[in-house]
Design a protein around this motif. Sequence first.
Motif, short mmCIF file in Angstrom:
data_model
loop_
_atom_site.label_atom_id
_atom_site.label_comp_id
_atom_site.label_asym_id
_atom_site.label_seq_id
_atom_site.Cartn_x
_atom_site.Cartn_y
_atom_site.Cartn_z
N ASP A 149 -1.46 17.68 -48.74
CA ASP A 149 -1.16 17.25 -50.11
C ASP A 149 -1.09 18.34 -51.16
O ASP A 149 -0.80 18.06 -52.31
CB ASP A 149 -2.22 16.22 -50.53
N GLN A 191 4.62 11.44 -50.07
CA GLN A 191 5.13 11.24 -51.43
C GLN A 191 6.66 11.18 -51.45
O GLN A 191 7.26 10.75 -52.42
CB GLN A 191 4.66 12.39 -52.32
N SER A 244 4.89 16.35 -51.03
CA SER A 244 4.40 16.29 -49.65
C SER A 244 4.95 15.06 -48.93
O SER A 244 5.58 14.20 -49.51
CB SER A 244 2.86 16.26 -49.66
N THR A 249 1.99 18.26 -53.80
CA THR A 249 2.09 17.20 -54.82
C THR A 249 1.02 17.36 -55.87
O THR A 249 1.29 17.24 -57.08
CB THR A 249 1.96 15.80 -54.19
N PRO A 251 -1.93 10.45 -52.03
CA PRO A 251 -2.51 11.62 -51.39
C PRO A 251 -2.40 11.56 -49.87
O PRO A 251 -2.31 10.49 -49.29
CB PRO A 251 -3.98 11.59 -51.81
N SER A 252 -2.37 12.73 -49.26
CA SER A 252 -2.35 12.81 -47.80
C SER A 252 -2.96 14.14 -47.40
O SER A 252 -3.30 14.97 -48.25
CB SER A 252 -0.92 12.70 -47.28
#
Length: 388
Positions: free
Chosen positions: A284, A245, A242, A287, A280-281
Amino acid sequence: MNFNFLSPVPDSVLAYNELLSLQALGRRIRIHSEQNGIPDLDNVNVAIIGVLENRNDVNYIGEDFKLDEIRKSFYSLFPGSWNVNIADLGDINKGESVEDTYFALKEAISILVKKNVIPIILGGSQDLTYANYRAYDNLIPMVNIVNVDAKFNLGDSTKPIKNNSFVGKIILNQPYNLFNYATIGYQTYFNSQEELDLMDSLYFESYRLGQISKDITIVEPVLRDANIVSIDLTAVKGAEVSLRQKYSPNGLDGKEICAIARYAGISNKVTSFGIYEYKPSKDDEITSMLVSQMIWYFIEGVNYRIKDDDFSDDSSYQKFITLVESEELVFYKSNKTGRWWIEIPFLSEVNNKLKRHTLLPCMHQDYLDACNNKVPDRWYKAFQKNCV
């Protein structure tokens, strides 16, 4: 057993888990919950531990992170035909200082490895590998580390530890327990020539991204010989992860990183496995799903471990002897698995680090090379390290 520094898996993840199919992994593993406490570890083979520590990231700006999305993704997968018992022990929160977090992680790994449970560490910054390494101080005399990474992370060992310099601390801080350090998937333009030269002068191993993409099987013997495997997610190419990342357009793809995780699982020596630098986002899912599949393949490998390195029974192996530049090289091939080893001789007049004839995992190709009068690179480096 003192695990009071572990916080339970959040209720929101447990609620998600309740909605999954009864066949899903999350319904079949022992989970540390607020309600039931830390699960019984009897007969557990693999235990997941999250470590919410990222303060020694060189880019740290005060942000916290959680591992909830990875847990949800992992719980939703289906197990293979496994005989492996899995526990999720929850998270180690940030301590008062980073050293406190290191201490808690070191204690947790030490307890688990003594109980023959393999910890899978899900982490923030990769300097946690240093704490992982220190957990072995009272477990085994010499440690082999494999780092799956675009960089060597040697750094300046005189400066405080960071996620880009923890290997220098591992090499230079007492007690000196490191025998071999191997980097898988490094990208030359991210590493200074000085670091490349230092890796060579210490007889450590390094495998370029291009070599692995051409033939992933070359890393199997290295992972077969590892005690600790540490994976930096920045080694994965940007297209596979993502937005937050993303690190480099080049890197290992999803299939390659999962193959490496499976090789690590199959290795009889690997007793701890860590995945680091997770960021994290909101977007996400990709990932967290990749990390979940890496964990899945590692456990799949653990399930298929075969004890094929006991060479006391003559019927279990074939022995091959070849002469290279007046050096007698002795190879062994397991009849069970077809895997190969090469003997590193014991030098009685030298202060030998390993004190006995040691068998080094290798490939069939190494034997073919030796037959053509070419000394295998892994044998040469291990032999030189023994002479130091």
